[in-house]
Design a protein around this motif. Structure first.
Motif, short mmCIF file in Angstrom:
data_model
loop_
_atom_site.label_atom_id
_atom_site.label_comp_id
_atom_site.label_asym_id
_atom_site.label_seq_id
_atom_site.Cartn_x
_atom_site.Cartn_y
_atom_site.Cartn_z
N GLN A 127 30.18 32.62 57.52
CA GLN A 127 29.62 31.52 58.10
C GLN A 127 28.35 32.04 59.10
O GLN A 127 28.75 33.11 59.73
CB GLN A 127 30.53 30.80 59.05
CG GLN A 127 31.39 29.99 58.31
CD GLN A 127 32.36 28.94 59.01
OE1 GLN A 127 33.73 29.11 59.20
NE2 GLN A 127 31.63 27.87 59.66
N CYS A 178 27.55 28.20 55.05
CA CYS A 178 28.87 28.63 54.62
C CYS A 178 28.76 29.01 53.27
O CYS A 178 28.33 28.57 52.19
CB CYS A 178 29.77 27.56 54.85
SG CYS A 178 31.57 27.67 54.15
N TRP A 215 34.42 21.24 55.47
CA TRP A 215 34.15 21.60 56.88
C TRP A 215 34.92 21.00 57.88
O TRP A 215 35.68 19.72 57.61
CB TRP A 215 32.65 21.09 57.10
CG TRP A 215 31.45 21.79 56.51
CD1 TRP A 215 31.18 21.70 55.03
CD2 TRP A 215 30.77 23.00 56.79
NE1 TRP A 215 30.26 22.69 54.81
CE2 TRP A 215 30.04 23.30 55.85
CE3 TRP A 215 30.91 23.50 58.06
CZ2 TRP A 215 29.06 24.45 56.29
CZ3 TRP A 215 30.08 24.69 58.51
CH2 TRP A 215 29.06 25.09 57.44
N GLY A 268 25.90 16.94 54.98
CA GLY A 268 26.16 18.30 54.60
C GLY A 268 25.43 18.22 53.24
O GLY A 268 25.02 17.13 52.70
N TYR A 291 33.03 25.03 64.50
CA TYR A 291 32.86 24.50 63.34
C TYR A 291 33.46 25.33 62.14
O TYR A 291 32.70 26.43 61.88
CB TYR A 291 31.49 23.98 62.95
CG TYR A 291 30.96 22.75 63.74
CD1 TYR A 291 30.47 22.97 64.79
CD2 TYR A 291 31.25 21.50 63.34
CE1 TYR A 291 30.22 22.02 65.70
CE2 TYR A 291 30.99 20.54 64.09
CZ TYR A 291 30.62 20.74 65.38
OH TYR A 291 30.11 19.63 66.17
N CYS A 313 34.41 26.48 58.24
CA CYS A 313 34.27 26.32 56.80
C CYS A 313 35.26 26.66 56.04
O CYS A 313 35.86 27.80 56.46
CB CYS A 313 33.02 26.67 56.43
SG CYS A 313 32.67 27.08 54.73
#
Lengths: 116, 114
Positions: free
Chosen positions: A6, A23, A34, A66, A89, A91
């Motif tokens: 990421q 990502c 996510w 996204g 955040y 992923c």
């Protein structure tokens, strides 16, 4: 094989700005999800992409969006940032090959976003 | 909707103590259940999983049994080590395929003191 990556790892923005997080899934994985992690709300699902299509969506406002590219890399965008968007955040990618097999989700280290 | 209720932390234990972290869930159908671990500054790692009732997941000395009758998936370890200090998350996926969205508990911070 290389894990989920990421970028960037850390980000500082101010209210009203927008941000894009990236990502890169494990090679061969086609599904990317996510999640937002905050001390108050914990881990919450944002959305999942598979083969460039959004298949699942969590309960977040439209400012969160996204996309997924043909190489399975994914980006998420947050527009008009608010203080409450400060979070880690995460992923996760998985190699879903069929609807009848279990595939573990592998998480990246996350992007820590701070909104001032 | 689906939800996971997890034992509140933080939990502090001495090395070699027995660990239990309680987890109960609410879900329709037949969810898959997971325990994830998060070490400082890192993402989540899958610790163990169970995809159907009465399955026992195990890894690194940790165990959890999928109990449909009590809707529980408690995490246990017989003898904890300092290296087990981390945050533990119980989670469920509403599909047996294991690739649908994960619903997480609030996490339990575990600290092991030598």
């Amino acid at each position: 094989k290389a894990g989920v990556t990421q970028t960037p790892r850390y980000l500082i923005k101010t209210r009203g700005q927008q941000v894009t997080l990236s990502c890169s899934p494990i090679s061969g994985h086609r599904s990317v999800s996510w999640y937002q992690q905050t001390p108050g709300q914990g881990l919450q699902f944002l959305f999942e992409y598979f083969s460039e299509t959004q298949r699942n969506k969590g309960n977040f406002p439209g400012r969160f969006s996204g996309r997924q590219f043909s190489n399975s890399r994914s980006e998420m965008n947050v527009s008009t940032l608010e203080l409450g968007d400060s979070a880690l955040y995460l992923c996760a990618s998985s190699g879903r090959l069929s609807t009848s097999s279990y595939n573990e989700q592998f998480f990246g280290p996350g992007t820590r976003l701070t909104v001032l | 909707g689906n939800s996971v209720t997890q034992m509140e932390g933080p939990v502090t234990l001495s090395e070699e103590a027995f660990l239990t972290i309680n987890c109960t869930y609410t879900a329709t159908g037949y969810p898959s259940l997971f325990w994830y671990v998060q070490y400082p500054g890192e993402g989540l790692q899958l610790l163990l999983k169970a995809t159907k009732a009465d399955d026992k997941g195990s890894n690194k000395g940790f165990e959890a049994t999928y109990r449909k009758e009590t809707t529980s998936f408690h995490l246990e370890k017989g003898s904890v080590q300092v290296s087990d200090s981390a945050v533990y998350f119980c989670a469920l996926s509403a599909s047996n395929f294991g690739n649908e969205k994960l619903t997480f508990g609030t996490g339990t911070r575990l600290t092991i003191i030598p």
